[in-house]
Scaffold this active site. Structure first.
Site, PDB file in Angstrom:
ATOM      1  N   ARG A 197      -8.744  16.486  17.665  1.00  0.00           N
ATOM      2  CA  ARG A 197      -8.904  15.186  18.030  1.00  0.00           C
ATOM      3  C   ARG A 197      -7.531  14.300  17.430  1.00  0.00           C
ATOM      4  NH1 ARG A 197     -10.810  16.753  21.269  1.00  0.00           N
ATOM      5  NH2 ARG A 197     -12.791  16.792  22.079  1.00  0.00           N
TER       6      ARG A 197
ATOM      7  N   ILE B   3       0.632  -1.744   0.216  1.00  0.00           N
ATOM      8  CA  ILE B   3       0.261   0.076   0.377  1.00  0.00           C
ATOM      9  C   ILE B   3       0.736   1.116  -0.040  1.00  0.00           C
ATOM     10  CG2 ILE B   3      -1.749  -0.715   1.391  1.00  0.00           C
ATOM     11  CD1 ILE B   3      -0.782  -0.034   3.964  1.00  0.00           C
ATOM     12  N   ASP B   4       2.289   0.760   0.484  1.00  0.00           N
ATOM     13  CA  ASP B   4       2.849   1.716   0.543  1.00  0.00           C
ATOM     14  C   ASP B   4       3.439   3.111  -0.896  1.00  0.00           C
ATOM     15  OD1 ASP B   4       2.769   1.670   3.118  1.00  0.00           O
ATOM     16  OD2 ASP B   4       5.229   0.565   3.040  1.00  0.00           O
TER      17      ASP B   4
HETATM   18  O1  F6P Z   1       4.060  -1.811   4.856  1.00  0.00           O
HETATM   19  C1  F6P Z   1       2.929  -1.588   4.527  1.00  0.00           C
HETATM   20  C2  F6P Z   1       2.160  -1.223   6.450  1.00  0.00           C
HETATM   21  O2  F6P Z   1       1.154  -1.417   5.974  1.00  0.00           O
HETATM   22  C3  F6P Z   1       2.639   0.089   6.063  1.00  0.00           C
HETATM   23  O3  F6P Z   1       2.399   1.281   6.053  1.00  0.00           O
HETATM   24  C4  F6P Z   1       3.283  -0.012   7.650  1.00  0.00           C
HETATM   25  O4  F6P Z   1       4.165   0.816   7.946  1.00  0.00           O
HETATM   26  C5  F6P Z   1       3.267  -1.164   7.826  1.00  0.00           C
HETATM   27  O5  F6P Z   1       3.315  -2.095   7.108  1.00  0.00           O
HETATM   28  C6  F6P Z   1       3.058  -2.359   9.742  1.00  0.00           C
HETATM   29  O6  F6P Z   1       3.098  -3.642   9.398  1.00  0.00           O
HETATM   30  P1  F6P Z   1       2.824  -4.537  10.700  1.00  0.00           P
HETATM   31  O7  F6P Z   1       1.425  -4.710  10.114  1.00  0.00           O
HETATM   32  O8  F6P Z   1       3.384  -5.239  10.641  1.00  0.00           O
HETATM   33  O9  F6P Z   1       1.694  -3.405  12.046  1.00  0.00           O
END
Ligand code: F6P
Length: 345
Positions: A271, A127-128
């Site tokens: 918030r 998604i990044d």
């Molecule tokens: O790399 C995808 C991602 O969703 C990032 O945006 C986020 O920082 C990370 O994975 C979260 O990872 P986890 O599922 O290990 O908490």
């Protein structure tokens, strides 16, 4: 050919669309696709494998998650990991592997390809949207749509109560989700890791908006943004001291910190909403289904042609591929996107 297909690292919408497309292409050409369960664990353990048939991939195009499940298993870091991969190759040989994953998975795939000679083709997912070597990763559009829908909702309640609402979105060390969802929802400030900002500067911008007659503001902040709260250098806020299962820092919490600092510095009630894993779940939007399908078909074609050691990629509107060596690093957000969004602050 017997071709293993695996999904590794954090999941994202569209993984099943790739699995379906690669499976269907391979079956149509008379090959044997094999599902490797829980990422690279399925490469080390023949018991963690399933046949991929037309029935198995029926009806999964629109399904979130991954039917093959995922994990952070890296043969280089597991006890006897590489030996287990070699033993599995001897007892249940595969001719090549399609590895669907983010930057870390491309790196593991490259090492396996170079060190063991196993033919691997990578498919960039996350998604990044930060994988180097491609203009787009699937999963990104769905995450942006989810975040945009959420921010639209935050906007109406912020307006009712004359509040500042800070929305923290994912993206690890990149600001793609924040920039795209912020632009799509008309955010009043977008804070990303790629651009250094101070809290004072953001507070001044919000005060300026209120002086111009606005009574509420939406601030979208990427979880990995390094903000300068006091004097000195920017700091990334961590969700936990302990790293995640890949050894990466667990980022998170900047939204709460920023909301409270902004309230203190402007006097506007603030918030915070942290969108979290809701951005990663659920059914892929149409553009992600299409991209994932095109990637899956191309990955299968590369494997069959023996063109391994590469990652499929999107360049403009064309699907092509790049050598693993050209996928290192993190792809930063496009500054033009941020500049366009900033016109409306
Ligand atoms: O790399 C995808 C991602 O969703 C990032 O945006 C986020 O920082 C990370 O994975 C979260 O990872 P986890 O599922 O290990 O908490």
């Amino acid at each position: 050919m017997r071709v293993g297909i695996l999904t590794a690292g954090g999941d994202c919408p569209g993984l099943n669309a790739v699995i379906r497309a690669a499976t269907r292409r391979l079956l149509a050409d008379g090959h044997e696709p094999v599902g490797l369960l829980r990422g690279y664990e399925g490469l080390a353990e023949p018991s963690q494998r399933i046949p991929l048939t037309e029935e198995r991939v029926r009806g999964i195009l629109q399904l979130g998650g991954t039917i093959l499940e995922s994990s952070s298993f890296d043969p280089h870091h597991e006890p006897r990991g590489l030996e287990r991969v070699q033993a599995a190759q001897a007892s249940d040989p595969l001719d090549a592997v399609i590895a669907i994953g983010g930057d870390h998975t491309q790196w593991v795939s490259r090492r396996l390809h170079e060190e063991t000679g196993l033919g691997v083709v990578g498919v960039p997912k996350t998604i990044d949207n930060d994988v180097v070597g491609t203009d787009r990763t699937f999963g990104f559009d769905t995450a942006v749509q989810t975040a945009t829908d959420a921010i639209d909702k935050l906007r109406t309640t912020a307006q009712s109560h004359h509040r500042v609402i800070v929305c923290e979105v994912m993206g690890r060390n990149s600001g793609w989700i924040a920039a795209a969802a912020g632009m799509a929802s008309g955010a009043d400030q977008i804070i990303v890791p790629e651009v250094e900002r101070t809290v004072d500067e953001i507070a001044a911008a919000l005060r300026g908006r209120h002086e111009r007659g606005h009574t509420s503001s939406i601030v979208v902040v990427a979880e990995g943004a390094a903000l300068t709260f006091e004097r000195g250098h920017g700091e990334v806020v961590l969700a936990a001291e302990t790293p995640d299962s890949y050894g990466y820092a667990r980022i998170g919490g900047i939204g709460a910190r920023l909301a409270s600092e902004l309230e203190g510095r402007t006097g506007f009630e603030a918030r915070v909403t942290v969108l979290g894993h809701i951005q990663r779940g659920g059914s892929p939007v149409a553009t992600d289904r299409i991209l994932a399908t095109r990637y899956g078909l191309h990955a299968a074609e590369l494997v069959v042609r023996g063109q391994t050691g590469r990652m499929v990629s999107l360049r403009g509107t064309e699907i092509s591929s790049v050598p693993f060596a050209e996928t290192e690093g993190v792809r930063p957000v496009d500054p033009a996107l941020l500049a366009a969004a900033a016109v409306f602050y």
